[in-house]
Design a protein around this motif. Structure first.
Motif, mmCIF file in Angstrom:
data_model
loop_
_atom_site.group_PDB
_atom_site.id
_atom_site.type_symbol
_atom_site.label_atom_id
_atom_site.label_comp_id
_atom_site.label_asym_id
_atom_site.label_seq_id
_atom_site.Cartn_x
_atom_site.Cartn_y
_atom_site.Cartn_z
ATOM 1 N N ILE A 1 0.831 -1.205 0.000
ATOM 2 C CA ILE A 1 0.000 0.000 0.000
ATOM 3 C C ILE A 1 0.869 1.260 0.000
ATOM 4 C CG2 ILE A 1 -1.637 1.346 1.423
ATOM 5 C CD1 ILE A 1 -2.896 -1.399 2.223
ATOM 6 N N LYS A 2 2.016 1.181 0.691
ATOM 7 C CA LYS A 2 2.917 2.348 0.746
ATOM 8 C C LYS A 2 3.845 2.418 -0.465
ATOM 9 C CE LYS A 2 3.135 2.183 5.785
ATOM 10 N NZ LYS A 2 3.956 1.529 6.825
ATOM 11 N N GLY A 3 3.686 1.491 -1.405
ATOM 12 C CA GLY A 3 4.514 1.505 -2.609
ATOM 13 C C GLY A 3 5.926 0.991 -2.389
ATOM 14 N N GLU A 4 6.129 0.227 -1.300
ATOM 15 C CA GLU A 4 7.481 -0.262 -0.986
ATOM 16 C C GLU A 4 7.694 -1.712 -1.411
ATOM 17 O OE1 GLU A 4 7.709 0.326 3.238
ATOM 18 O OE2 GLU A 4 7.432 2.498 3.055
ATOM 19 N N LEU A 5 6.642 -2.360 -1.896
ATOM 20 C CA LEU A 5 6.766 -3.779 -2.259
ATOM 21 C C LEU A 5 5.826 -4.075 -3.419
ATOM 22 C CD1 LEU A 5 7.777 -6.723 -1.445
ATOM 23 C CD2 LEU A 5 5.682 -6.903 -0.118
ATOM 24 N N ASP A 6 6.338 -4.851 -4.383
ATOM 25 C CA ASP A 6 5.516 -5.270 -5.510
ATOM 26 C C ASP A 6 5.290 -6.765 -5.354
ATOM 27 O OD1 ASP A 6 4.189 -5.421 -7.852
ATOM 28 O OD2 ASP A 6 5.981 -5.451 -9.123
ATOM 29 N N CYS A 7 4.102 -7.156 -4.991
ATOM 30 C CA CYS A 7 3.861 -8.565 -4.670
ATOM 31 C C CYS A 7 2.387 -8.869 -4.930
ATOM 32 C CB CYS A 7 4.207 -8.783 -3.192
ATOM 33 S SG CYS A 7 3.857 -10.405 -2.531
ATOM 34 N N ARG A 8 2.119 -10.105 -5.397
ATOM 35 C CA ARG A 8 0.717 -10.530 -5.560
ATOM 36 C C ARG A 8 0.271 -11.277 -4.304
ATOM 37 N NH1 ARG A 8 0.681 -14.538 -10.246
ATOM 38 N NH2 ARG A 8 -1.547 -14.629 -9.794
ATOM 39 N N PHE A 9 -0.993 -11.131 -3.963
ATOM 40 C CA PHE A 9 -1.557 -11.856 -2.822
ATOM 41 C C PHE A 9 -2.737 -12.674 -3.337
ATOM 42 C CE2 PHE A 9 0.275 -7.911 -1.267
ATOM 43 C CZ PHE A 9 1.116 -8.367 -0.256
ATOM 44 N N ILE A 10 -2.782 -13.957 -2.994
ATOM 45 C CA ILE A 10 -3.868 -14.804 -3.492
ATOM 46 C C ILE A 10 -4.581 -15.511 -2.340
ATOM 47 C CG2 ILE A 10 -4.529 -16.633 -5.100
ATOM 48 C CD1 ILE A 10 -1.879 -16.245 -6.555
ATOM 49 N N ALA A 11 -5.887 -15.284 -2.248
ATOM 50 C CA ALA A 11 -6.734 -16.004 -1.290
ATOM 51 C C ALA A 11 -7.280 -17.238 -1.995
ATOM 52 C CB ALA A 11 -7.887 -15.116 -0.839
ATOM 53 N N VAL A 12 -7.228 -18.387 -1.317
ATOM 54 C CA VAL A 12 -7.744 -19.616 -1.924
ATOM 55 C C VAL A 12 -8.929 -20.123 -1.115
ATOM 56 C CG1 VAL A 12 -7.171 -21.887 -2.821
ATOM 57 C CG2 VAL A 12 -5.362 -20.174 -2.543
ATOM 58 N N GLU A 13 -10.022 -20.386 -1.806
ATOM 59 C CA GLU A 13 -11.222 -20.870 -1.124
ATOM 60 C C GLU A 13 -11.765 -22.093 -1.850
ATOM 61 O OE1 GLU A 13 -13.700 -17.389 -1.150
ATOM 62 O OE2 GLU A 13 -14.201 -17.600 -3.264
ATOM 63 N N PRO A 14 -12.624 -22.875 -1.176
ATOM 64 C CA PRO A 14 -13.190 -24.044 -1.826
ATOM 65 C C PRO A 14 -14.238 -23.642 -2.867
ATOM 66 C CG PRO A 14 -13.824 -23.980 0.515
ATOM 67 C CD PRO A 14 -13.073 -22.729 0.227
ATOM 68 N N GLN A 15 -14.321 -24.408 -3.950
ATOM 69 C CA GLN A 15 -15.354 -24.128 -4.959
ATOM 70 C C GLN A 15 -16.752 -24.305 -4.382
ATOM 71 O OE1 GLN A 15 -14.887 -26.356 -8.612
ATOM 72 N NE2 GLN A 15 -13.470 -24.827 -9.442
ATOM 73 N N SER A 16 -16.868 -25.125 -3.343
ATOM 74 C CA SER A 16 -18.202 -25.367 -2.785
ATOM 75 C C SER A 16 -18.640 -24.268 -1.813
ATOM 76 C CB SER A 16 -18.249 -26.727 -2.099
ATOM 77 O OG SER A 16 -17.228 -26.806 -1.143
ATOM 78 N N CYS A 17 -17.715 -23.380 -1.431
ATOM 79 C CA CYS A 17 -18.072 -22.269 -0.530
ATOM 80 C C CYS A 17 -17.305 -21.012 -0.958
ATOM 81 C CB CYS A 17 -17.772 -22.659 0.919
ATOM 82 S SG CYS A 17 -18.488 -21.526 2.130
ATOM 83 N N PRO A 18 -17.640 -20.466 -2.143
ATOM 84 C CA PRO A 18 -16.800 -19.443 -2.789
ATOM 85 C C PRO A 18 -17.179 -18.011 -2.435
ATOM 86 C CG PRO A 18 -18.484 -20.240 -4.327
ATOM 87 C CD PRO A 18 -18.757 -20.903 -3.017
ATOM 88 N N SER A 19 -16.956 -17.603 -1.188
ATOM 89 C CA SER A 19 -17.404 -16.275 -0.729
ATOM 90 C C SER A 19 -16.817 -15.131 -1.560
ATOM 91 C CB SER A 19 -17.014 -16.037 0.721
ATOM 92 O OG SER A 19 -16.989 -17.214 1.447
ATOM 93 N N LEU A 20 -15.490 -15.153 -1.786
ATOM 94 C CA LEU A 20 -14.863 -14.039 -2.507
ATOM 95 C C LEU A 20 -15.147 -14.125 -4.003
ATOM 96 C CD1 LEU A 20 -11.395 -13.928 -0.683
ATOM 97 C CD2 LEU A 20 -13.074 -12.082 -0.672
ATOM 98 N N THR A 21 -14.965 -15.314 -4.567
ATOM 99 C CA THR A 21 -15.033 -15.413 -6.030
ATOM 100 C C THR A 21 -16.456 -15.347 -6.575
ATOM 101 O OG1 THR A 21 -14.851 -17.815 -5.765
ATOM 102 C CG2 THR A 21 -12.840 -16.634 -6.355
ATOM 103 N N ARG A 22 -17.449 -15.726 -5.775
ATOM 104 C CA ARG A 22 -18.827 -15.676 -6.308
ATOM 105 C C ARG A 22 -19.809 -14.971 -5.373
ATOM 106 N NH1 ARG A 22 -20.610 -21.450 -7.967
ATOM 107 N NH2 ARG A 22 -22.302 -20.351 -9.042
#
Ligand SMILES: *Cc1c(COP(=O)(O)O)cnc(C)c1O
Length: 458
Positions: free
Chosen positions: A286-307
């Motif tokens: 957020i402060k522009g000091e790091l370039d990094c990807r963050f990935i949350a993984v959830e089950p397809q049967s309970c996909p709160s973020l993705t769906r």
């Protein structure tokens, strides 16, 4: 300059362990939305929450501005019994995958409760004790949280009353006995001990219970018993704050060897381990000091973020808890019965929800058979028998490492290995016997659940 040889396990010295938790909200530009009082739909105040939670934890819950919160000495001592947790270089997994990627995992399963949940359990029990309370109540589904809390309470001499979802109580007798070993009282939920339990039993005799129902019972017991408060093992801001110890240790270990992460991956149920792991790294991003990807993984049967929908919703099925703005499938959503892999919560931490909505974090969902394939492959080369929840992160770490193999990129991948799976062997058995299936909820199912979201104009 020659690279320092990186050991299989990077441990911090005791003196290098974090002395303060990191509150990511203080550095977020768009803050997570406030909790709302379910009756008035106004933001929850400390007074609204006082009968349910401990005072100091309420302060932490509502604090969006203090970046560092000192870890009390007694909690630091407790942490030293099972921390620092190692940051492991997965040399064997890299070899097996023949990938140029460098894979690391932070292993949180090295304590009797078998997961990261102990990091917050001890903090919550400590503040309850400080306040002069007699005991705490909580719910547990699979049992990791109940186990962690019973360990923390026995250490501090606090009563611990656990409402355990009845099907788990019957199917996981060993978990239950671990809790009783640490002096907790464990009641199958729904029970006749509470009004809400009696009501549910009357309406659904013989029900196996649910997490939402157990929460309602635990909250009722806490608010109606002198000297008791309710505690929760995930989702809340305070839990993510305590879990930042995971990310702070990971960052300190990486700095010792000049390692910079390209991708950080974690499984997401209510979001506490992932939120804790990524917190200090996200702060830098957020402060522009790091370039990094963050990935949350959830089950397809309970996909709160993705769906799911980003909306105000109840945190529990009984609708007694505050409303939280989060990615949700609706508080009435139940993952299909064949779901074995944990992470079955309908919503998500409001902080992670905001980060995802702002495009600072990605999310993917994975089918459970693929998760168990990854779990088994990991166990065979790295030795650790992973919890099904943790294995969601393993699956995506492997996928990302295989992408690197195609492109020849030497990315540094870090994932959270939240716990061990010894109490999940029934699920492993299903997988080994070829009886595990995948279930993906239909759009119609999700729409039906979304239709029941509370109508909040915020
Ligand atoms: C509880 C649990 C999780 C999921 O909870 P979060 O709050 O999303 O971290 C993941 N892994 C293990 C081993 C757990 O016990």
């Amino acid at each position: 300059m020659a690279e320092k040889k990186i050991p299989y396990k990077i441990y911090l010295e005791e003196s290098e362990m974090p002395k303060a938790w990191y509150n990511l909200r203080a550095d977020m530009i768009n803050k997570p939305a406030p909790l709302l009082n379910p009756k008035t739909l106004e933001p929850m105040t400390a007074e609204d929450l006082a009968g349910v939670f401990c005072d100091e934890l309420i302060k932490q819950e509502l604090d969006d501005t203090t970046a560092y919160v000192e870890i009390p000495e007694e909690i630091q001592s407790f942490y030293k019994m099972y921390r620092p947790a190692p940051l492991v270089r997965a040399y064997c997994l890299e070899e097996k995958l023949q990938t140029p990627a460098k894979i690391y995992y932070k292993f949180e399963g090295n304590n009797t409760s078998g997961s990261h949940k102990l990091n917050s359990a001890i903090a919550q029990a400590y503040y309850a004790k400080q306040q002069g309370l007699k005991g705490v109540t909580t719910e547990t589904g699979a049992g990791q949280w109940g186990t962690a809390l019973s360990m923390a309470c026995s250490y501090l001499g606090l009563d611990c009353k656990v409402y355990m979802v009845k099907v788990s109580y019957e199917q996981k007798p060993f978990r239950r006995e671990v809790m009783r070993t640490y002096g907790a009282s464990v009641t199958p939920s729904p029970s006749m001990e509470t009004e809400v339990g009696r009501k549910i039993l009357e309406a659904h005799p013989g029900t196996g219970g649910s997490l939402g129902c157990a929460i309602s019972e635990a909250v009722e017991k806490a608010t109606k018993t002198e000297g008791y408060r309710y505690v929760l093992g995930s989702v809340l801001n305070q839990v993510m704050l305590h879990q930042s110890v995971i990310g702070l240790e990971t960052m300190a270990a990486m700095e010792k060897y000049d390692i910079k992460p390209d991708i950080i991956i974690g499984c997401a149920g209510g979001g506490s381990n992932l939120g804790g792991l990524i917190a200090p790294f996200m702060g830098k991003k957020i402060k522009g000091e790091l370039d990094c990807r963050f990935i949350a993984v959830e089950p397809q049967s309970c996909p709160s973020l993705t769906r799911g929908k980003y909306a105000y919703d109840y945190c529990d099925t009984g609708m007694v808890c505050p409303l939280s703005k989060m990615y949700t499938l609706g508080s009435g959503f139940m993952p299909a019965a064949n779901h074995a892999g944990g992470l079955r919560y309908h919503g998500m931490s409001s902080t992670l929800s905001q980060l995802y909505d702002d495009g600072l974090m990605e999310a993917v969902s994975v089918p459970q058979t693929a998760v168990f394939e990854a779990a088994e492959a990991f166990a065979r080369v790295e030795g650790i028998l992973p919890a099904p929840e943790s294995s969601h992160a393993i699956k995506v770490a492997i996928d990302e490492a295989l992408k690197c193999k195609e492109t020849g990129e030497e990315k540094t991948i870090v994932f959270g290995l939240t716990g061990t799976g010894y109490f999940d062997m029934m699920s492993y058995e299903k997988f080994h016997d070829g009886k595990m299936t995948d279930y993906v909820p239909t759009d119609a199912e999700l729409e039906a659940s979304f239709a029941k979201l509370p109508k909040v104009e915020k």
